[in-house]
Motif scaffolding. Structure first.
Motif, PDB file in Angstrom:
ATOM      1  N   VAL A 244      24.386 -34.149  12.005  1.00 18.55           N
ATOM      2  CA  VAL A 244      24.664 -33.476  10.740  1.00 18.55           C
ATOM      3  C   VAL A 244      23.818 -34.131   9.655  1.00 18.55           C
ATOM      4  N   LEU A 245      23.157 -33.304   8.853  1.00 18.31           N
ATOM      5  CA  LEU A 245      22.435 -33.785   7.674  1.00 18.31           C
ATOM      6  C   LEU A 245      23.086 -33.157   6.455  1.00 18.31           C
ATOM      7  N   LEU A 246      23.740 -33.974   5.639  1.00 18.93           N
ATOM      8  CA  LEU A 246      24.389 -33.517   4.421  1.00 18.93           C
ATOM      9  C   LEU A 246      23.442 -33.730   3.245  1.00 18.93           C
ATOM     10  N   ILE A 247      23.179 -32.647   2.494  1.00 25.61           N
ATOM     11  CA  ILE A 247      22.295 -32.726   1.331  1.00 25.61           C
ATOM     12  C   ILE A 247      23.114 -32.410   0.085  1.00 25.61           C
ATOM     13  N   GLN A 248      22.952 -33.226  -0.949  1.00 24.99           N
ATOM     14  CA  GLN A 248      23.758 -33.075  -2.160  1.00 24.99           C
ATOM     15  C   GLN A 248      22.952 -33.545  -3.363  1.00 24.99           C
ATOM     16  N   ASN A 249      22.946 -32.751  -4.431  1.00 26.38           N
ATOM     17  CA  ASN A 249      22.288 -33.217  -5.653  1.00 26.38           C
ATOM     18  C   ASN A 249      23.271 -34.005  -6.502  1.00 26.38           C
ATOM     19  N   GLU A 250      22.801 -35.108  -7.049  1.00 26.54           N
ATOM     20  CA  GLU A 250      23.692 -35.991  -7.805  1.00 26.54           C
ATOM     21  C   GLU A 250      24.139 -35.379  -9.131  1.00 26.54           C
ATOM     22  N   ALA A 251      23.459 -34.301  -9.594  1.00 29.22           N
ATOM     23  CA  ALA A 251      23.832 -33.681 -10.868  1.00 29.22           C
ATOM     24  C   ALA A 251      24.531 -32.343 -10.666  1.00 29.22           C
ATOM     25  N   MET A 267      32.587 -37.761   9.512  1.00 27.84           N
ATOM     26  CA  MET A 267      31.686 -37.468  10.639  1.00 27.84           C
ATOM     27  C   MET A 267      30.784 -38.668  10.862  1.00 27.84           C
ATOM     28  N   PRO A 268      31.250 -39.671  11.576  1.00 25.68           N
ATOM     29  CA  PRO A 268      30.444 -40.876  11.794  1.00 25.68           C
ATOM     30  C   PRO A 268      29.076 -40.533  12.368  1.00 25.68           C
ATOM     31  N   GLY A 269      28.057 -41.171  11.820  1.00 31.00           N
ATOM     32  CA  GLY A 269      26.690 -40.925  12.271  1.00 31.00           C
ATOM     33  C   GLY A 269      25.962 -39.869  11.470  1.00 31.00           C
ATOM     34  N   SER A 270      26.642 -39.210  10.538  1.00 30.52           N
ATOM     35  CA  SER A 270      25.988 -38.193   9.717  1.00 30.52           C
ATOM     36  C   SER A 270      24.893 -38.806   8.863  1.00 30.52           C
ATOM     37  N   GLN A 271      23.833 -38.035   8.658  1.00 29.65           N
ATOM     38  CA  GLN A 271      22.791 -38.428   7.714  1.00 29.65           C
ATOM     39  C   GLN A 271      23.121 -37.826   6.349  1.00 29.65           C
ATOM     40  N   VAL A 272      22.796 -38.553   5.292  1.00 26.62           N
ATOM     41  CA  VAL A 272      23.069 -38.097   3.932  1.00 26.62           C
ATOM     42  C   VAL A 272      21.805 -38.239   3.092  1.00 26.62           C
ATOM     43  N   TRP A 273      21.472 -37.171   2.380  1.00 33.71           N
ATOM     44  CA  TRP A 273      20.368 -37.219   1.423  1.00 33.71           C
ATOM     45  C   TRP A 273      20.904 -36.771   0.073  1.00 33.71           C
ATOM     46  N   ILE A 274      21.035 -37.710  -0.861  1.00 30.16           N
ATOM     47  CA  ILE A 274      21.456 -37.407  -2.229  1.00 30.16           C
ATOM     48  C   ILE A 274      20.184 -37.212  -3.055  1.00 30.16           C
ATOM     49  N   THR A 275      19.938 -35.988  -3.486  1.00 33.83           N
ATOM     50  CA  THR A 275      18.709 -35.713  -4.233  1.00 33.83           C
ATOM     51  C   THR A 275      18.888 -36.087  -5.698  1.00 33.83           C
ATOM     52  N   ALA A 276      17.807 -36.561  -6.292  1.00 31.66           N
ATOM     53  CA  ALA A 276      17.855 -37.059  -7.663  1.00 31.66           C
ATOM     54  C   ALA A 276      18.004 -35.921  -8.669  1.00 31.66           C
ATOM     55  N   ALA A 277      18.709 -36.223  -9.753  1.00 35.49           N
ATOM     56  CA  ALA A 277      18.851 -35.255 -10.841  1.00 35.49           C
ATOM     57  C   ALA A 277      17.544 -35.181 -11.616  1.00 35.49           C
ATOM     58  N   PRO A 278      17.120 -33.988 -11.998  1.00 39.89           N
ATOM     59  CA  PRO A 278      15.905 -33.882 -12.817  1.00 39.89           C
ATOM     60  C   PRO A 278      16.211 -34.282 -14.257  1.00 39.89           C
ATOM     61  N   PRO A 279      15.191 -34.522 -15.066  1.00 33.65           N
ATOM     62  CA  PRO A 279      15.419 -34.827 -16.483  1.00 33.65           C
ATOM     63  C   PRO A 279      16.165 -33.690 -17.180  1.00 33.65           C
ATOM     64  N   HIS A 282      14.182 -30.632 -17.912  1.00 27.47           N
ATOM     65  CA  HIS A 282      13.490 -29.957 -16.804  1.00 27.47           C
ATOM     66  C   HIS A 282      13.749 -28.452 -16.878  1.00 27.47           C
ATOM     67  N   PRO A 283      12.714 -27.612 -16.720  1.00 28.77           N
ATOM     68  CA  PRO A 283      12.899 -26.157 -16.841  1.00 28.77           C
ATOM     69  C   PRO A 283      13.982 -25.587 -15.930  1.00 28.77           C
ATOM     70  N   LEU A 284      14.075 -26.087 -14.707  1.00 33.43           N
ATOM     71  CA  LEU A 284      15.089 -25.577 -13.787  1.00 33.43           C
ATOM     72  C   LEU A 284      16.483 -25.929 -14.288  1.00 33.43           C
ATOM     73  N   ARG A 285      16.627 -27.142 -14.775  1.00 30.17           N
ATOM     74  CA  ARG A 285      17.935 -27.564 -15.282  1.00 30.17           C
ATOM     75  C   ARG A 285      18.347 -26.722 -16.485  1.00 30.17           C
ATOM     76  N   GLY A 292      24.224 -25.933 -13.411  1.00 29.83           N
ATOM     77  CA  GLY A 292      23.525 -27.185 -13.197  1.00 29.83           C
ATOM     78  C   GLY A 292      22.652 -27.148 -11.952  1.00 29.83           C
ATOM     79  N   MET A 293      22.695 -28.221 -11.179  1.00 28.54           N
ATOM     80  CA  MET A 293      21.835 -28.335  -9.998  1.00 28.54           C
ATOM     81  C   MET A 293      22.535 -27.935  -8.698  1.00 28.54           C
ATOM     82  N   HIS A 294      23.618 -27.166  -8.815  1.00 25.88           N
ATOM     83  CA  HIS A 294      24.314 -26.697  -7.621  1.00 25.88           C
ATOM     84  C   HIS A 294      23.386 -25.821  -6.786  1.00 25.88           C
ATOM     85  N   THR A 295      23.185 -26.177  -5.527  1.00 23.08           N
ATOM     86  CA  THR A 295      22.321 -25.505  -4.531  1.00 23.08           C
ATOM     87  C   THR A 295      20.849 -25.480  -4.939  1.00 23.08           C
ATOM     88  N   GLN A 296      20.410 -26.425  -5.741  1.00 21.77           N
ATOM     89  CA  GLN A 296      19.029 -26.396  -6.240  1.00 21.77           C
ATOM     90  C   GLN A 296      18.109 -27.440  -5.608  1.00 21.77           C
TER      91      GLN A 296
END
Length: 330
Positions: A244-251, A267-279, A282-285, A292-296
């Motif tokens: 399992v690879l869990l991806i989540q934006n911190e913002a 879920m022991p052994g899961s990989q986690v990638w917390i993506t950084a919040a943009p400034p 930032h135009p997307l923000r 916010g950055m939900h699903t972004q």
């Protein structure tokens, strides 16, 4: 102003206040019917063809309901595996417009993965069900039905899952029930629906939480919206040792990072990638407003997202299948 005039104005204010309170109560009682998940269908305006991807529109049935679901099949030749791509809740659909899902599908196909992008029940062009949206629980059967369909039309394929928000919840439920789903990537997915519902409704409507909370009570207790069924945290222990690879934006203001960490701990052994919040600027923000950055994360870091996700899937599908997997009863 005389005593009689003041009394008259006082009565008018009391009457006006009473009407205002009655109107608020009526709104709280009626609003859930208007805001019910899946009530407003988002029209599909783009297809994989707009991104240069060959596709076929298909229909299939889930194992639990006599309904018809619609999806796009995007082949890759030869395919390492088929990735079942699952949209979020709200007014989303299989084109995943809020997450640039068709662009992501193009990237996955380019890396040798066929993509099966599905309209969940009550969404897009798929049929509705009497019970409505169940926040991932019943929707998991749509993913299981997708694997049944692909097994009949493209035998020998192996399956991975990638879902956004509620779609990730459905992927988690499906993987807990059916080990044919060998590797999964939930993005910005909640551990339980009830604790994120207020943020979701506030973002959807602009209403303050003070108003949203009684609306949610009305939705659950008067209208039967099953917020308690979206609790993947209770079932994900059945998924390991599959990856399992869990991806989540911190913002993410809708699904806090805490949900990702709770799922990973279950879920022991899961990989986690917390993506950084943009400034902040930032135009997307700026363009996302209350969401916010939900699903972004893919839109923020497309190259890194694709590199991490395809490397994760390659580790499962290019190598050998791990032993001990079993198919569980849906």
């Amino acid at each position: 102003m005389g005593m009689r005039s003041r009394r008259r104005w006082g009565r008018l204010f009391l009457i006006a206040g009473g009407f205002a309170i009655l109107a608020l109560i009526a709104f709280i009682v009626v609003a859930p019917a208007l805001l019910r998940p899946g009530a407003n269908r988002l029209r599909i305006v783009q297809t994989p063809r707009d991104y240069g991807v060959t596709f076929e529109t298909v229909e299939f049935r889930p194992p639990d309901q006599p309904i018809t679901l619609r999806a796009w099949w995007m082949p890759a030749e030869p395919a390492k595996a088929a990735i079942i791509l699952v949209h979020g809740g709200g007014d989303d659909n299989r084109s995943l417009p809020y997450a640039d899902g068709l662009k992501l599908a193009h990237d996955l196909v380019g890396h040798g993965y066929a993509v099966f992008s599905v309209d969940l029940r009550n969404y897009g062009e798929s049929d509705a069900t009497p019970e409505g949206v169940t926040f991932g629980d019943a929707e998991a059967n749509d993913i299981i039905g997708a694997m049944d369909y692909l097994g009949g039309h493209h035998p020998g394929l192996r399956y991975g899952g990638l879902g956004f928000s509620m779609g990730g919840e459905a992927v988690l439920y499906a993987a807990a029930r059916d080990a044919r789903l060998e590797a999964i990537v939930p993005t910005d997915t909640f551990a339980e629906a009830r604790t994120v519902a207020a943020s979701f409704v506030s973002a959807s409507t602009g209403l303050p939480r003070l108003v949203v909370l009684p609306i949610l009570w009305s939705a659950e207790h008067l209208h039967g919206v099953p917020l308690g069924r979206g609790r993947a945290i209770d079932v994900v222990g059945a998924i390991p040792p599959r990856p399992v690879l869990l991806i989540q934006n911190e913002a993410d203001p809708i699904v806090p990072v805490e949900h990702c960490r709770r799922l990973a701990a279950a879920m022991p052994g899961s990989q986690v990638w917390i993506t950084a919040a943009p400034p902040i600027a930032h135009p997307l923000r700026l363009s996302q407003g209350r969401w916010g950055m939900h699903t972004q994360s893919y839109r923020l870091y497309p190259e890194e997202y694709v590199a991490r996700v395809t490397r994760f899937f390659d580790q499962r599908f290019v190598g050998r299948r791990s032993e001990g997997d079993r198919v569980l009863t849906p």
